[in-house]
Design an enzyme around this catalytic site. Structure first.
Site, PDB file in Angstrom:
ATOM      1  N   SER A 117       2.278   2.343  -2.741  1.00 19.26           N
ATOM      2  CA  SER A 117       2.520   2.594  -4.138  1.00 19.26           C
ATOM      3  C   SER A 117       3.662   2.198  -4.936  1.00 19.26           C
ATOM      4  CB  SER A 117       2.236   4.169  -4.324  1.00 19.26           C
ATOM      5  OG  SER A 117       0.889   4.563  -3.916  1.00 19.26           O
ATOM      6  N   SER A 118       4.208   1.144  -4.987  1.00 20.28           N
ATOM      7  CA  SER A 118       5.221   0.646  -5.541  1.00 20.28           C
ATOM      8  C   SER A 118       4.768   0.624  -7.000  1.00 20.28           C
ATOM      9  CB  SER A 118       5.662  -0.912  -5.151  1.00 20.28           C
ATOM     10  OG  SER A 118       4.350  -1.677  -5.341  1.00 20.28           O
ATOM     11  N   GLY A 163       0.749  -1.310  -0.075  1.00 22.94           N
ATOM     12  CA  GLY A 163       0.021  -0.077  -0.142  1.00 22.94           C
ATOM     13  C   GLY A 163       0.799   1.225   0.022  1.00 22.94           C
ATOM     14  N   ASP A 185      -1.627   8.677  -6.355  1.00 21.32           N
ATOM     15  CA  ASP A 185      -0.178   7.988  -6.275  1.00 21.32           C
ATOM     16  C   ASP A 185       0.538   8.367  -7.206  1.00 21.32           C
ATOM     17  OD1 ASP A 185      -1.774   6.720  -4.466  1.00 21.32           O
ATOM     18  OD2 ASP A 185      -1.831   4.786  -5.546  1.00 21.32           O
TER      19      ASP A 185
HETATM   20  C1  GLA Z   1      -4.778   3.464  -3.918  1.00 26.33           C
HETATM   21  C2  GLA Z   1      -5.203   4.037  -5.089  1.00 26.33           C
HETATM   22  C3  GLA Z   1      -5.370   5.448  -4.860  1.00 26.33           C
HETATM   23  C4  GLA Z   1      -6.298   5.911  -3.905  1.00 26.33           C
HETATM   24  C5  GLA Z   1      -6.085   5.183  -2.594  1.00 26.33           C
HETATM   25  C6  GLA Z   1      -7.103   5.071  -1.527  1.00 26.33           C
HETATM   26  O1  GLA Z   1      -3.556   3.825  -3.284  1.00 26.33           O
HETATM   27  O2  GLA Z   1      -4.226   3.865  -6.084  1.00 26.33           O
HETATM   28  O3  GLA Z   1      -5.771   6.094  -6.200  1.00 26.33           O
HETATM   29  O4  GLA Z   1      -7.763   5.683  -4.061  1.00 26.33           O
HETATM   30  O5  GLA Z   1      -6.066   3.919  -2.779  1.00 26.33           O
HETATM   31  O6  GLA Z   1      -7.008   6.477  -0.944  1.00 26.33           O
END
Ligand code: GLA
Length: 377
Positions: free
Chosen positions: A118-119, A116, A164
């Site tokens: 954002s790799s 979670g 992200d």
């Molecule tokens: C993931 C998605 C984002 C966002 C988050 C929740 O990271 O890639 O776009 O929706 O979940 O906030």
């Protein structure tokens, strides 16, 4: 192949880096035009690129694998493979009319996978910077972010919002960024020097493509349709007030009502949190993080037991100003704002108590807000 070997072999290559991110507050608000407050973190993907002999060759140090594709026929959909991320970006840029020549790309990095943080966005953005440089083209950051989001939505098949990819492009050292996901205007918010961003990885993996994330998105869309019928000026949930939602309560299933309530109240929390950060009020900011966690747990129902345990433990530890789950949910990490002088003790104690409660060894990262994607020397 190790990236070092890649760089030493053959024609000269260029290197780019893009960071992972943590979201301080504003969860699942991005795809309904709302507000988010992410910060880039000091974990990143490095993409080394050189022109190829006609074909496409992509190498991943993390997956110990090399794949090949034809440059003249970039497939138009992913195949559920790690290479969908860089190939999705090649596809997305070609949709913008950018001619992608053959290339050799080597990806490496230390953003924890599936945690979670954002790799995937960091891979996409590092790849986009590399491909644009190879093609000799420039693009505004917001357009790069949108092209990467399209790769993830339409090629990989995860219907993420813009947060992200945007923060991976536009992060700033020692700052969080409050982003308006509709206009893509943003405000930089300094992180007070007396706190550290501490990330606790529950070690419960989350999975986006096809999982709970897409279900939540559908629920939000259903709620938005009902609200739009009620008041046509509501184009996205961002436009709805709690009074609108309450007026529609009888027309929507309970789960849809709750999802919408989370988002409507969360947008307000992000605005309040930005104001709190700007006046240096960490107590108010922390209280909003705790409310945001509760809302994700009870209304959005995208937390999980392990994340709740991490947040509960954090709230009892000295120096912790606020804690909540971060990112898409269903596993992954919590984000904590912890006073500098307590950060190391916080790390040790939360690991110990989490192990006692769950039997899992949490990874804990003491982070610094970092800059966005860049070319490396
Ligand atoms: C993931 C998605 C984002 C966002 C988050 C929740 O990271 O890639 O776009 O929706 O979940 O906030």
């Amino acid at each position: 192949m190790a990236q070092e070997d890649f760089e030493n072999a053959g024609a000269e290559c260029m290197r780019f880096a893009a960071p992972g991110r943590v979201n301080l507050i504003g969860e699942h608000t991005d795809y309904s035009g709302g507000f988010v407050m992410p910060a880039a973190i000091d974990f990143r993907t490095v993409a080394a690129i050189r022109g190829g002999s006609g074909g496409i060759r992509i190498d991943s140090e993390n997956f110990h694998e090399t794949v090949e594709y034809s440059a003249t026929e970039i497939p138009s959909a992913g195949r559920q493979h790690w290479s969908d991320y860089p190939m999705g970006v090649a596809w997305s840029l070609s949709q913008e009319g950018i001619r992608i020549p053959g290339f050799e790309l080597s990806l490496s990095g230390d953003v924890p996978l599936g945690a979670g943080l954002s790799s995937s966005a960091s891979i996409e953005v590092a790849t986009a910077f590399a491909l644009l440089a190879l093609a000799g083209r420039e693009m505004p950051l917001a357009r790069i972010a949108l092209a990467c989001q399209r790769a993830e939505n339409d090629y990989v098949g995860a219907r993420c919002g813009i947060m992200d990819q945007f923060i991976a492009c536009a992060g700033r050292v020692d700052h969080a960024l409050m982003l308006d996901c509709r206009s893509l205007e943003y405000r930089l918010l300094p992180i007070p020097p007396e706190v550290r961003i501490v990330i606790c990885n529950s070690m419960v993996k989350h999975e986006h493509a096809g999982g709970g994330y897409n279900t939540r998105r559908r629920e939000v869309e259903e709620g938005t349709r009902i609200l739009h019928r009620f008041r046509p000026a509501i184009a996205e949930l961002r436009d709805a007030r709690e009074t609108d939602l309450n007026a529609c309560a009888g027309q929507m299933p309970e789960n849809v009502f709750r999802r919408c309530r989370h988002i409507i109240t969360e947008n307000k929390r992000v605005e309040d949190a930005a104001a709190a950060l700007e006046r240096g009020d960490l107590a108010a900011f922390g209280a909003l993080m705790v409310d945001a966690h509760r809302s994700m747990r009870d209304d959005f129902q995208a937390s999980c037991e392990e994340l709740d345990i991490l947040v509960e433990i954090a709230s009892t530890l000295p120096g912790c100003c606020g804690a909540r789950m971060t990112g898409g949910g269903f596993g992954g990490c919590t984000v904590n704002l912890v006073r500098q002088e307590s950060a190391e003790e916080f790390r040790d104690r939360i690991r110990e108590r989490y192990r006692m409660a769950t039997g899992f060894d949490a990874e804990v990262y003491l982070c610094r807000a970092s800059g966005g994607a860049c070319r490396l020397a």
